[in-house]
Design an enzyme around this catalytic site. Structure first.
Site, mmCIF file in Angstrom:
data_model
loop_
_atom_site.group_PDB
_atom_site.id
_atom_site.type_symbol
_atom_site.label_atom_id
_atom_site.label_comp_id
_atom_site.label_asym_id
_atom_site.label_seq_id
_atom_site.Cartn_x
_atom_site.Cartn_y
_atom_site.Cartn_z
ATOM 1 N N SER A 38 -31.646 2.799 56.873
ATOM 2 C CA SER A 38 -30.572 2.002 56.301
ATOM 3 C C SER A 38 -30.747 0.550 56.691
ATOM 4 O O SER A 38 -31.090 0.244 57.829
ATOM 5 C CB SER A 38 -29.223 2.515 56.829
ATOM 6 O OG SER A 38 -28.194 1.637 56.445
ATOM 7 N N LYS A 92 -29.164 12.005 41.704
ATOM 8 C CA LYS A 92 -29.216 11.804 40.257
ATOM 9 C C LYS A 92 -28.932 10.341 39.938
ATOM 10 O O LYS A 92 -28.230 9.701 40.710
ATOM 11 C CB LYS A 92 -28.239 12.725 39.506
ATOM 12 C CG LYS A 92 -26.794 12.723 39.987
ATOM 13 C CD LYS A 92 -25.872 11.578 39.869
ATOM 14 C CE LYS A 92 -25.700 10.729 38.715
ATOM 15 N NZ LYS A 92 -24.527 9.784 38.910
HETATM 16 P P1 NAP Z 1 -24.111 2.727 46.858
HETATM 17 O O1 NAP Z 1 -22.781 2.993 47.469
HETATM 18 O O2 NAP Z 1 -24.361 1.410 46.242
HETATM 19 O O3 NAP Z 1 -25.180 3.063 47.963
HETATM 20 C C1 NAP Z 1 -26.566 2.979 47.747
HETATM 21 C C2 NAP Z 1 -27.225 2.628 49.075
HETATM 22 O O4 NAP Z 1 -28.632 2.570 48.881
HETATM 23 C C3 NAP Z 1 -26.826 1.263 49.610
HETATM 24 O O5 NAP Z 1 -25.652 1.333 50.372
HETATM 25 C C4 NAP Z 1 -28.020 0.906 50.466
HETATM 26 O O6 NAP Z 1 -27.874 1.556 51.706
HETATM 27 C C5 NAP Z 1 -29.197 1.600 49.796
HETATM 28 N N1 NAP Z 1 -30.079 0.688 49.058
HETATM 29 C C6 NAP Z 1 -31.418 0.530 49.257
HETATM 30 N N2 NAP Z 1 -31.932 -0.367 48.414
HETATM 31 C C7 NAP Z 1 -30.918 -0.823 47.677
HETATM 32 C C8 NAP Z 1 -30.837 -1.774 46.636
HETATM 33 N N3 NAP Z 1 -31.914 -2.452 46.187
HETATM 34 N N4 NAP Z 1 -29.614 -2.018 46.094
HETATM 35 C C9 NAP Z 1 -28.522 -1.358 46.521
HETATM 36 N N5 NAP Z 1 -28.550 -0.409 47.511
HETATM 37 C C10 NAP Z 1 -29.749 -0.157 48.072
HETATM 38 O O7 NAP Z 1 -24.417 3.801 45.720
HETATM 39 P P2 NAP Z 1 -23.960 5.328 45.661
HETATM 40 O O8 NAP Z 1 -22.680 5.434 44.917
HETATM 41 O O9 NAP Z 1 -24.060 5.945 46.999
HETATM 42 O O10 NAP Z 1 -25.063 5.893 44.665
HETATM 43 C C11 NAP Z 1 -26.395 6.129 45.071
HETATM 44 C C12 NAP Z 1 -26.981 7.174 44.133
HETATM 45 O O11 NAP Z 1 -26.166 8.354 44.236
HETATM 46 C C13 NAP Z 1 -26.938 6.752 42.659
HETATM 47 O O12 NAP Z 1 -28.076 7.189 41.991
HETATM 48 C C14 NAP Z 1 -25.705 7.448 42.121
HETATM 49 O O13 NAP Z 1 -25.810 7.766 40.734
HETATM 50 C C15 NAP Z 1 -25.693 8.722 42.952
HETATM 51 N N6 NAP Z 1 -24.374 9.350 43.061
HETATM 52 C C16 NAP Z 1 -23.277 8.606 43.399
HETATM 53 C C17 NAP Z 1 -22.028 9.214 43.433
HETATM 54 C C18 NAP Z 1 -20.765 8.478 43.810
HETATM 55 O O14 NAP Z 1 -19.672 9.061 43.728
HETATM 56 N N7 NAP Z 1 -20.813 7.237 44.249
HETATM 57 C C19 NAP Z 1 -21.904 10.564 43.137
HETATM 58 C C20 NAP Z 1 -23.036 11.288 42.874
HETATM 59 C C21 NAP Z 1 -24.271 10.667 42.838
HETATM 60 P P3 NAP Z 1 -28.283 0.866 53.095
HETATM 61 O O15 NAP Z 1 -27.407 -0.342 53.215
HETATM 62 O O16 NAP Z 1 -27.991 1.939 54.053
HETATM 63 O O17 NAP Z 1 -29.734 0.506 53.009
#
Ligand code: NAP
Length: 310
Positions: A38, A92
């Site tokens: 992370s 996904k």
């Molecule tokens: P998020 O909150 O934006 O988290 C993604 C994490 O990935 C960031 O916090 C960051 O973590 C890391 N990261 C590494 N490179 C990055 C970049 N270039 N830009 C942004 N983040 C980067 O997103 P999320 O909602 O968890 O979604 C992540 C994946 O899970 C997506 O494909 C989404 O479709 C899927 N998903 C999400 C949900 C939901 O409810 N949110 C549900 C099911 C599936 P670090 O700061 O730790 O590096």
């Protein structure tokens, strides 16, 4: 001898890692959280790296990598993990393009490693019963309404508006993953209307028409500018009855009568399935929902809508 849990490293500690992956890994005896990668945080008592390559080099004892990062950065990470001989789980959608997912599947096969492209909504409690209900009947129509307020469900997530971030298809692909899992025949896109905010690279709204070979009409509406409680509903008409899945697959009704309602345990289901793949060495890489989305981007009629500001 008692089987040792699979050591797993979680990469990308954002919303879904905190809400679902880390709790499921902590609950399930098949896994041990051995490291995180992370740029922004960590988990108390667990070794944290800021760079995946450093982790792969420092911890050859960790055979399993779970990638919870946005789709645009997933391919390079997955390929590096597979090149280092690790099994990989993909959130996904499995990638930003079909080509990169196919490349990963071929590379995993060549290396004899497990690759699991997850579709969490397929593990919602009403999905398997819905598939059985449809299998016993003659389905004649489908209506999907997947509508939510993006400001509530994706606050501050800029990647969803960037190329490869899918926009409203990020939640909408969950509906397509359910439909393609419960439908007894292959589906194709007939037409799509996509609404892109004029200041964004991905759509805020999408209306799709799908068909199977029998011509069954399927109308799909995705909307991220929805007021009020979210709608994650899928209806199927079949043999004079109507099945309704709501809550993203937590609840099933037939002709308005409740058949099933259960709290979700989708990610426990995903990780349990992944443990089976790890034990058997099998791969599961289904790109069907992503192909429908790709076809919508290929052929959809695009309109520009009002600018969107967070
Ligand atoms: P998020 O909150 O934006 O988290 C993604 C994490 O990935 C960031 O916090 C960051 O973590 C890391 N990261 C590494 N490179 C990055 C970049 N270039 N830009 C942004 N983040 C980067 O997103 P999320 O909602 O968890 O979604 C992540 C994946 O899970 C997506 O494909 C989404 O479709 C899927 N998903 C999400 C949900 C939901 O409810 N949110 C549900 C099911 C599936 P670090 O700061 O730790 O590096």
């Amino acid at each position: 001898m008692t089987k040792q849990p699979w050591k797993v490293a979680v990469v990308g500690l954002g919303k879904i890692a905190h809400d679902q992956h880390l709790p499921s890994i902590a609950r399930l005896p098949e896994y041990e959280l051995a490291a995180t990668v992370s740029r922004s945080g960590g988990v108390e008592g667990v070794e944290t790296f800021t760079d995946l390559g450093d982790m792969l080099a420092a911890r050859p004892d960790i055979p399993v990598i779970s990638l919870c990062v946005p789709p645009q950065v997933r391919y390079d990470m997955a390929r590096a993990a597979l090149a280092a001989g690790r099994h990989v789980m993909l959130e996904k959608p499995p990638g930003a393009t079909l080509g990169e997912v196919e490349d990963l599947a071929a590379f995993a096969k060549e290396r004899g490693l497990v690759l699991y492209a997850t579709w969490h909504s397929r593990h919602a409690p009403a999905v398997a019963p819905a598939r059985e209900w449809i299998a016993d009947r003659s389905p004649s129509a489908v209506r999907i309404n997947w509508k939510e307020d993006v400001r509530e469900w994706h606050p501050g997530q800029q990647w969803i508006w960037e190329p490869g971030g899918l926009g409203v298809f990020d939640p909408g692909i969950n509906a397509l993953s359910i439909l393609t899992a419960i439908w007894p025949a292959p589906l194709r896109l007939l037409s799509a209307e996509l609404g892109f905010p004029e200041n964004r690279a991905t759509p805020i709204r999408a209306d799709l028409a799908l068909r199977d070979a029998a011509g069954t009409p399927m109308e799909v509406a995705f909307d991220w500018a929805h007021d009020g409680p979210p709608l994650w509903d899928l209806e199927v008409d079949a043999s004079g009855e109507t099945l309704k899945l709501s809550g993203g697959g937590k609840r099933m009704e037939v002709d308005g009568k409740l058949v099933l309602e259960e709290q979700e345990a989708e990610y426990d289901g995903l990780y349990t399935e992944f443990a089976g793949l790890l034990d058997s060495g099998a791969r599961d890489v289904d790109v069907t929902p992503l192909r429908i989305v790709a076809d919508a981007f290929l052929t959809g009629r695009i309109t520009r809508t009002a600018p969107f500001h967070d």
